[in-house]
Design an enzyme around this catalytic site. Structure first.
Site, PDB file in Angstrom:
ATOM      1  N   ASP A 482      51.584  43.285  50.364  1.00 43.68           N
ATOM      2  CA  ASP A 482      51.170  44.250  49.284  1.00 43.68           C
ATOM      3  C   ASP A 482      51.730  45.672  49.056  1.00 43.68           C
ATOM      4  OD1 ASP A 482      49.161  45.607  47.518  1.00 43.68           O
ATOM      5  OD2 ASP A 482      47.680  45.595  48.908  1.00 43.68           O
ATOM      6  N   ASP A 548      42.990  44.848  41.245  1.00 42.32           N
ATOM      7  CA  ASP A 548      41.793  44.213  41.898  1.00 42.32           C
ATOM      8  C   ASP A 548      40.623  43.960  41.301  1.00 42.32           C
ATOM      9  OD1 ASP A 548      43.656  44.718  44.136  1.00 42.32           O
ATOM     10  OD2 ASP A 548      42.080  46.138  45.245  1.00 42.32           O
TER      11      ASP A 548
HETATM   12  C1  GAL Z   1      44.907  46.481  47.572  1.00 45.60           C
HETATM   13  C2  GAL Z   1      44.875  44.877  47.233  1.00 45.60           C
HETATM   14  C3  GAL Z   1      43.533  44.502  47.808  1.00 45.60           C
HETATM   15  C4  GAL Z   1      43.408  44.883  49.223  1.00 45.60           C
HETATM   16  C5  GAL Z   1      43.756  46.003  49.462  1.00 45.60           C
HETATM   17  C6  GAL Z   1      43.776  46.681  50.841  1.00 45.60           C
HETATM   18  O1  GAL Z   1      45.993  46.815  47.068  1.00 45.60           O
HETATM   19  O2  GAL Z   1      45.101  44.468  45.955  1.00 45.60           O
HETATM   20  O3  GAL Z   1      43.373  43.046  47.510  1.00 45.60           O
HETATM   21  O4  GAL Z   1      44.437  43.991  49.914  1.00 45.60           O
HETATM   22  O5  GAL Z   1      44.900  46.778  48.933  1.00 45.60           O
HETATM   23  O6  GAL Z   1      44.065  47.952  51.160  1.00 45.60           O
END
Ligand code: GAL
Length: 732
Positions: A482, A548
């Site tokens: 990520d 998200d």
């Molecule tokens: C976001 C991601 C989510 C989750 C989250 C965790 O950037 O898109 O799916 O993984 O971080 O902090």
């Protein structure tokens, strides 16, 4: 004569009901970039104006303006739908960043503040606009055309309107009433369970009408009536026995003499699985030479089931009682396994090709991830309890196999040698991996190419090789990587090319692929720099295409329908578009879970669309608390077979007719899977055959309802599609 009269009464009643809430901008929203005070005028000449779709975020330049105009008819009769009769309220969704909204030239609201305002610029992008206009206001033009003109200032990023639907209504006591329906099992019997809640300070007294509808054609089979009183700030539960083998929609309409409020019970559509074994294996399974395989042969049917597999390549072995394949294969090639499952009631047989080569993930991954339920409160115990439930509740029998820990497993500091450790919530990563593998499940983890993750836990920056090796030692089979704080590195590099986005993912790829195991590589960078165009180049097995997801219709609509429209050329076996994880069941992104906010129809739409999109099927709820509706929603073998089809072609929209959209994908057996979606606010009847030429197909020889798992007539192709609902079919 008499019949005509009754029909007319019915029509009038429906029309009156439809007028209690006016949906705005359904047909057309006009848009113009720039800023001009005259654009608020109701009599403006609108030639030269373009159109918008309410969720467009079309202002792409920061520090610029755009105007939107929506025409609507305002019937005076709407006032009678209220017992309060005080004001007309507009709910206009979110606007990014600051708006001034005019009704027929009069300012009715402003949210956010401009540079020129006393306190300076501040965005209000996340605020749903609610504006109130007294019923005696001169701005309202009864029984004629009205114009809403919305002036929007975009301070940064993209901006504009970003939140359908838009409504106007005259509030009444009925607004304090809410009717929710769900499936319930009580003492082994099945019920449609309605909860009527009065959140107001006045008693609600009115009539109830129960309308039993055929889910296929929307016809009312029977109606029954009663009256009801609900005290202030209280609720009432009404349970109606249902017969699952004969599913039926039940609409419960409450009426207080002025207006109505309804809630609909939507039945479980997936039939119960038979006692005989049914194999739900994938057609093709990719494995790299020498990599360990853990594969629980997904099979339903009463236990004990005995498995036999013939034509197994050297190096693989079968646990005949549990149906788990393990081991590894050294020599590249295609091995066609004959799999048989037998129990006291019968048997099933299927072939599955193990493709030993460089490609993995020949079908989209299916499993579970901790984020949409537990967020940062995830722990080893919570992961294990969902994994155990995947087995116990039978989801593994449909192919759900990855058990993925998302953010918040990392210790605060690296070890002295630079390696990473889990924090105290995960006492034994290796043990967890071994336990999952022993059950034929797979183990996934999360990190960031940046210094820290999005949840501010340690990332992999400058430790990529060490982390990949650690993952191997724990038995990791899936990495979600990520972007998060990698923006810091990106900003320092001053490299505006796509290469700057690719670099961190290329780096981790080389270390991941150097491990003696198959690790599904899941890119999470929200689709920046059109990741779908280059993700395959870093051997990504999937890539997130958007920000998200959350459990709202707006999010599902925007991510699923608006943002996936053009991505069908990019998904293929081994490499998948990822529109984010599933939002059904108990979710919450925290220690506090709640039922998804999607309606049952929206949930059918969600799962159908994800199956059609060949999307990652990662369950996002606490499986240990999963109810029967959600289980059967996630465990329909014919719907899953579309998602797992080995041709790996993603659906594309082939028909857009007002709020009806048809998405279609070709399948390996030469047939097509389609979803007929109703994205509008009202139930619709749709005749499929009128679209065949637009879809580029001739009349099919067979039509199968995949949710109901039954063949339908090829001559009568009129279907009832509820608001935000779907009919998912296979056309032969
Ligand atoms: C976001 C991601 C989510 C989750 C989250 C965790 O950037 O898109 O799916 O993984 O971080 O902090």
């Amino acid at each position: 004569m008499r019949t005509t009269l009754i029909a007319a009464c019915l029509l009038a009643a429906t029309a009156l009901q439809a007028q209690t809430k006016i949906e705005l901008g359904q047909d057309k929203v006009l848009m113009h970039h720039g800023d001009n005070a005259e654009w608020k005028s109701p009599t403006l000449n609108e030639s030269g104006w373009g159109t918008s779709n309410l969720v467009g975020n079309e202002i792409t330049q920061r520090d610029t303006w755009a105007w939107y105009r929506i025409h609507f008819y305002l019937p005076k009769s709407i006032i009678n739908s209220s017992d309060i009769q005080k004001e007309l309220v507009f709910s206009l969704g979110k606007m990014d960043d600051v708006d001034m909204t005019y009704l027929n030239g009069e300012l009715i609201g402003k949210t956010g503040s401009l540079k020129t305002d006393p306190k300076g610029y501040s965005t209000a992008w996340d605020v749903t606009r609610i504006y109130r206009v007294p019923l005696n206001s001169k701005a309202l033009k009864w029984d004629s055309d009205n114009v809403l003109a919305i002036r929007i200032y975009n301070g940064d990023g993209n901006g504009g309107l970003c939140g359908a639907p838009f409504y106007a209504w005259v509030p009444g006591l009925i607004d304090n009433m809410d009717i929710k329906a769900k499936y319930a099992q009580i003492k082994g019997r099945e019920f449609a369970s309605f909860t009527l809640t009065n959140s107001g300070l006045k008693i609600q007294k009115g009539k109830l009408e129960y309308q039993y509808m055929d889910p296929d054609n929307g016809k009312i089979i029977k109606t029954t009536k009663s009256s009801v009183t609900i005290g202030k700030k209280s609720s009432k539960v009404i349970n109606l026995a249902v017969d699952e083998s004969n599913p039926c929609r039940i609409r419960l309409v409450y009426s207080n003499g002025h207006a109505t409020k309804a809630g609909t019970y939507v039945p479980i559509l997936t039939p119960r699985e038979p006692e005989t074994p049914l194999l739900n294996t994938v057609g093709r399974y990719g494995l790299r030479p020498g990599s360990p395989l853990y594969y629980k042969i997904p099979t339903t049917g009463v236990r004990p089931i005995r498995f036999t597999v013939t034509n197994m390549p050297e190096g693989l072995k079968l646990d005949a009682e549990n149906g788990i394949l393990s081991g590894s294969v050294k020599t590249p090639g295609e091995y066609v396994l004959n799999i048989k499952a037998e129990n006291a009631k019968g048997s099933d047989q299927k072939q599955m090709t193990i493709v030993v080569g460089q490609k993995i993930a020949l079908t989209p991954p299916m499993g579970w991830n901790s984020w949409n339920c537990w967020g940062l409160s995830v722990s080893q115990e919570k992961v294990k309890s969902s994994a155990q439930a995947i087995i116990d509740k039978g989801l593994a029998d449909y192919g759900y196999a990855y058990i993925n820990i998302d953010d918040a497993w990392e210790a605060a500091k690296r070890n002295a040698d630079g390696t990473i450790s889990p924090n105290e919530k995960f006492p034994d990563m290796k043990g967890l991996g071994e336990w999952l593998h022993s059950h034929g499940l797979k183990f996934g983890i999360y990190s960031s190419p940046g210094r820290v993750t999005c949840g501010n836990y340690l990332g992999s920056l400058n430790h990529e090789k060490q982390d990949a090796e650690t993952y191997n030692s724990w038995g990791i089979d899936y990495l979600k990587y990520d972007w998060c704080s990698y923006g810091e590195v990106y900003n320092q590099e001053h490299d505006a090319t796509v290469g700057a986005f690719i670099r961190p993912y290329l780096k981790m790829e080389q270390y991941l692929r150097a491990q003696p195991r198959d690790i599904f590589y899941s890119l999470c960078q929200y689709g920046m720099a059109d990741s779908w165009r280059w993700a395959e180049f870093v051997d990504a097995n999937s890539w997130r295409t958007t920000g998200d997801i959350t459990d709202s219709w707006r999010s599902l609509y925007d991510i699923g329908f608006v943002q996936q429209r053009k991505l069908y050329p990019y998904g293929q076996p081994g490499h998948w578009n990822d529109p984010d994880m599933l939002i059904v069941g108990k979710v919450g992104w925290s220690a506090n879970l709640r039922d998804t906010r999607l309606t049952y129809d929206e949930q059918y739409t969600h799962i159908s669309l994800w199956a059609l999109l060949a999307a990652n099927m990662l369950i996002g709820c606490d499986v240990s608390q999963m109810d029967e509706f959600t289980k059967r929603l996630l465990c329909n073998r014919e719907v899953i077979a579309v998602n797992q089809d080995i041709l790996g072609k993603q659906a594309k929209p082939v028909v857009t007719d007002g709020k009806i959209e048809i998405w279609m994908r070709p399948l390996a057996d030469g047939s097509h899977a389609i979803g007929i979606f109703n994205l509008g606010g009202e139930d619709k009847m749709v005749n499929l055959s009128s679209y065949y030429s637009a879809m580029g197909i001739s009349a099919p020889k067979g039509i199968r309802d995949l949710w109901r798992q039954k063949d339908l007539s090829t001559t009568d192709t009129s279907y009832f599609i509820p608001t935000h609902g779907v009919k998912m079919l296979k056309l032969k």
